[in-house]
Design a protein around this motif. Structure first.
Motif, mmCIF file in Angstrom:
data_model
loop_
_atom_site.group_PDB
_atom_site.id
_atom_site.type_symbol
_atom_site.label_atom_id
_atom_site.label_comp_id
_atom_site.label_asym_id
_atom_site.label_seq_id
_atom_site.Cartn_x
_atom_site.Cartn_y
_atom_site.Cartn_z
ATOM 1 N N LEU A 1 0.817 -1.226 0.000
ATOM 2 C CA LEU A 1 0.000 0.000 0.000
ATOM 3 C C LEU A 1 0.843 1.265 0.000
ATOM 4 C CD1 LEU A 1 -2.681 -0.991 2.702
ATOM 5 C CD2 LEU A 1 -2.875 -1.090 0.198
ATOM 6 N N LEU A 2 2.180 1.110 0.031
ATOM 7 C CA LEU A 2 3.049 2.281 0.191
ATOM 8 C C LEU A 2 3.672 2.699 -1.133
ATOM 9 C CD1 LEU A 2 4.518 4.022 2.537
ATOM 10 C CD2 LEU A 2 6.476 2.641 1.912
ATOM 11 N N PHE A 3 3.579 3.989 -1.436
ATOM 12 C CA PHE A 3 4.184 4.534 -2.649
ATOM 13 C C PHE A 3 5.132 5.656 -2.248
ATOM 14 C CE2 PHE A 3 0.150 2.697 -3.594
ATOM 15 C CZ PHE A 3 0.379 1.960 -4.748
ATOM 16 N N ASP A 4 6.420 5.501 -2.600
ATOM 17 C CA ASP A 4 7.398 6.559 -2.325
ATOM 18 C C ASP A 4 7.348 7.580 -3.451
ATOM 19 O OD1 ASP A 4 8.648 5.619 0.078
ATOM 20 O OD2 ASP A 4 9.616 4.049 -1.109
ATOM 21 N N LEU A 5 7.234 8.857 -3.087
ATOM 22 C CA LEU A 5 7.200 9.921 -4.100
ATOM 23 C C LEU A 5 8.295 10.922 -3.812
ATOM 24 C CD1 LEU A 5 3.393 10.804 -4.305
ATOM 25 C CD2 LEU A 5 4.696 9.172 -5.676
ATOM 26 N N ASP A 6 8.866 11.483 -4.854
ATOM 27 C CA ASP A 6 9.890 12.514 -4.701
ATOM 28 C C ASP A 6 9.222 13.797 -4.183
ATOM 29 O OD1 ASP A 6 11.979 14.234 -4.942
ATOM 30 O OD2 ASP A 6 12.123 14.114 -7.142
ATOM 31 N N GLY A 7 9.657 14.245 -3.003
ATOM 32 C CA GLY A 7 9.059 15.444 -2.400
ATOM 33 C C GLY A 7 9.878 16.696 -2.655
ATOM 34 N N ALA A 8 10.892 16.605 -3.535
ATOM 35 C CA ALA A 8 11.728 17.787 -3.817
ATOM 36 C C ALA A 8 11.009 18.710 -4.796
ATOM 37 C CB ALA A 8 13.062 17.338 -4.413
ATOM 38 N N GLY A 9 11.401 19.975 -4.778
ATOM 39 C CA GLY A 9 10.891 20.909 -5.783
ATOM 40 C C GLY A 9 9.699 21.707 -5.297
ATOM 41 N N GLU A 10 9.106 22.441 -6.221
ATOM 42 C CA GLU A 10 7.996 23.346 -5.898
ATOM 43 C C GLU A 10 6.755 22.548 -5.502
ATOM 44 O OE1 GLU A 10 8.049 26.698 -6.002
ATOM 45 O OE2 GLU A 10 10.195 26.499 -6.428
ATOM 46 N N PRO A 11 5.919 23.139 -4.628
ATOM 47 C CA PRO A 11 4.707 22.425 -4.196
ATOM 48 C C PRO A 11 3.840 21.931 -5.364
ATOM 49 C CG PRO A 11 5.042 24.361 -2.839
ATOM 50 C CD PRO A 11 6.116 24.403 -3.893
ATOM 51 N N HIS A 12 3.735 22.737 -6.454
ATOM 52 C CA HIS A 12 2.845 22.286 -7.535
ATOM 53 C C HIS A 12 3.417 21.068 -8.259
ATOM 54 C CE1 HIS A 12 5.195 23.939 -10.887
ATOM 55 N NE2 HIS A 12 5.505 24.888 -10.031
ATOM 56 N N ALA A 13 4.756 20.968 -8.290
ATOM 57 C CA ALA A 13 5.383 19.804 -8.940
ATOM 58 C C ALA A 13 5.134 18.556 -8.093
ATOM 59 C CB ALA A 13 6.883 20.044 -9.108
ATOM 60 N N VAL A 14 5.218 18.711 -6.772
ATOM 61 C CA VAL A 14 4.956 17.570 -5.884
ATOM 62 C C VAL A 14 3.482 17.166 -5.994
ATOM 63 C CG1 VAL A 14 5.058 16.733 -3.499
ATOM 64 C CG2 VAL A 14 6.802 18.337 -4.324
ATOM 65 N N ALA A 15 2.611 18.169 -6.070
ATOM 66 C CA ALA A 15 1.162 17.889 -6.194
ATOM 67 C C ALA A 15 0.887 17.087 -7.459
ATOM 68 C CB ALA A 15 0.375 19.204 -6.199
ATOM 69 N N ALA A 16 1.593 17.417 -8.543
ATOM 70 C CA ALA A 16 1.388 16.695 -9.810
ATOM 71 C C ALA A 16 1.805 15.230 -9.654
ATOM 72 C CB ALA A 16 2.185 17.367 -10.931
ATOM 73 N N ARG A 17 2.896 14.989 -8.884
ATOM 74 C CA ARG A 17 3.329 13.598 -8.664
ATOM 75 C C ARG A 17 2.292 12.841 -7.837
ATOM 76 N NH1 ARG A 17 8.682 16.069 -6.652
ATOM 77 N NH2 ARG A 17 9.361 16.953 -8.613
ATOM 78 N N ILE A 18 1.692 13.538 -6.872
ATOM 79 C CA ILE A 18 0.661 12.899 -6.042
ATOM 80 C C ILE A 18 -0.546 12.521 -6.905
ATOM 81 C CG2 ILE A 18 -1.062 13.401 -4.246
ATOM 82 C CD1 ILE A 18 1.143 14.913 -2.736
ATOM 83 N N ASP A 19 -0.976 13.445 -7.755
ATOM 84 C CA ASP A 19 -2.139 13.170 -8.612
ATOM 85 C C ASP A 19 -1.863 11.995 -9.545
ATOM 86 O OD1 ASP A 19 -3.656 15.105 -7.457
ATOM 87 O OD2 ASP A 19 -3.216 16.643 -8.968
ATOM 88 N N GLU A 20 -0.633 11.973 -10.067
ATOM 89 C CA GLU A 20 -0.250 10.886 -10.965
ATOM 90 C C GLU A 20 -0.300 9.539 -10.231
ATOM 91 O OE1 GLU A 20 3.894 10.263 -13.131
ATOM 92 O OE2 GLU A 20 3.291 12.375 -13.041
ATOM 93 N N ALA A 21 0.228 9.515 -9.006
ATOM 94 C CA ALA A 21 0.237 8.257 -8.235
ATOM 95 C C ALA A 21 -1.191 7.800 -7.950
ATOM 96 C CB ALA A 21 1.003 8.451 -6.928
ATOM 97 N N LEU A 22 -2.063 8.744 -7.597
ATOM 98 C CA LEU A 22 -3.452 8.362 -7.289
ATOM 99 C C LEU A 22 -4.181 7.896 -8.550
ATOM 100 C CD1 LEU A 22 -4.493 11.135 -4.724
ATOM 101 C CD2 LEU A 22 -3.945 8.743 -4.250
ATOM 102 N N ALA A 23 -3.876 8.548 -9.676
ATOM 103 C CA ALA A 23 -4.536 8.164 -10.938
ATOM 104 C C ALA A 23 -4.117 6.765 -11.370
ATOM 105 C CB ALA A 23 -4.205 9.174 -12.032
ATOM 106 N N ALA A 24 -2.915 6.343 -10.946
ATOM 107 C CA ALA A 24 -2.415 5.030 -11.375
ATOM 108 C C ALA A 24 -2.940 3.885 -10.504
ATOM 109 C CB ALA A 24 -0.886 5.031 -11.336
#
Ligand code: ADP
Length: 190
Positions: free
Chosen positions: A161-184
């Motif tokens: 159930l665990l997904f590691d995401l890169d938390g570096a960079g601007e908040p909107h870039a991190v948000a995009a990674r979160i959305d991508e992970a949830l969409a997958a």
């Protein structure tokens, strides 16, 4: 969306910021245990009085107090699920307690390198952040997280159930990674 998202990450990883914006984007309830404790402290409730010395020292509030607060909050704001948890669970006892409360969990772990965490927290301290952003307390919180997070992450990693995401960079870039992970995620869960 019948899903409960747990956002994890070290102090300074941006989980609070990401939890708030994700809650707005997805129209989900948002539970930040740190914010709730701070609210209780400000209001001077019994729980706030009991929690205060733990927060001020950068230590965890005892599980019984934390779990009871979380259960009450979930029953009030998200009785049917669909919530973002930010800062909870942080111990194995909290993981087990949460299993009895919510299903359909997915854990997004924001990974940020230690030097960047220190930089962000030092910045927050200078812009009037929180009383626990003082340098010695920050060190305590980071050290505690390094020791305590692994059993919690391990419990969810074992269940896939665990997904590691890169938390570096601007908040909107991190948000995009979160959305991508949830969409997958498989359709049934997202
Ligand atoms: P951070 O993750 O940046 O330390 P939080 O706002 O999530 O910030 O938490 C602040 C403080 O609140 C913690 O240092 C701890 O004292 C208390 N706290 C928050 N969540 C928990 C929890 N799940 N269990 C015990 N204590 C907690």
């Amino acid at each position: 969306m019948d899903i409960s998202v747990i956002l994890t990450g070290a102090p300074g990883s941006g989980k609070g910021t990401q939890a708030s914006t994700l809650a707005r984007r997805r129209n989900l309830a948002h539970l930040s245990t740190g914010d709730l404790f701070r609210e209780h402290i400000t209001r001077g409730t019994d729980l706030g009085r009991a929690a205060r010395r733990h927060l001020d020292a950068g230590r965890y509030v005892p599980d019984e107090l934390t779990n009871a607060m979380v259960r009450d909050h979930i029953e009030r704001v998200a009785p049917d699920g669909g919530i973002i948890l930010d800062g909870y669970p942080r111990t194995r006892a909290q993981v087990d307690f949460l299993d009895g409360l919510l299903s359909g969990l997915v854990v997004l772990n924001l990974v940020v390198e230690p030097a960047e965490l220190l930089r962000r927290l030092a910045h927050r301290a200078t812009v009037g952040g929180r009383s626990d952003d003082a340098a010695e307390v920050v060190r305590e919180r980071l050290a505690l997280y390094a020791v305590e997070c692994e059993p919690v992450l391990g419990a969810y990693r074992e269940r896939g159930l665990l997904f590691d995401l890169d938390g570096a960079g601007e908040p909107h870039a991190v948000a995009a990674r979160i959305d991508e992970a949830l969409a997958a995620l498989p359709a049934a869960r997202s």
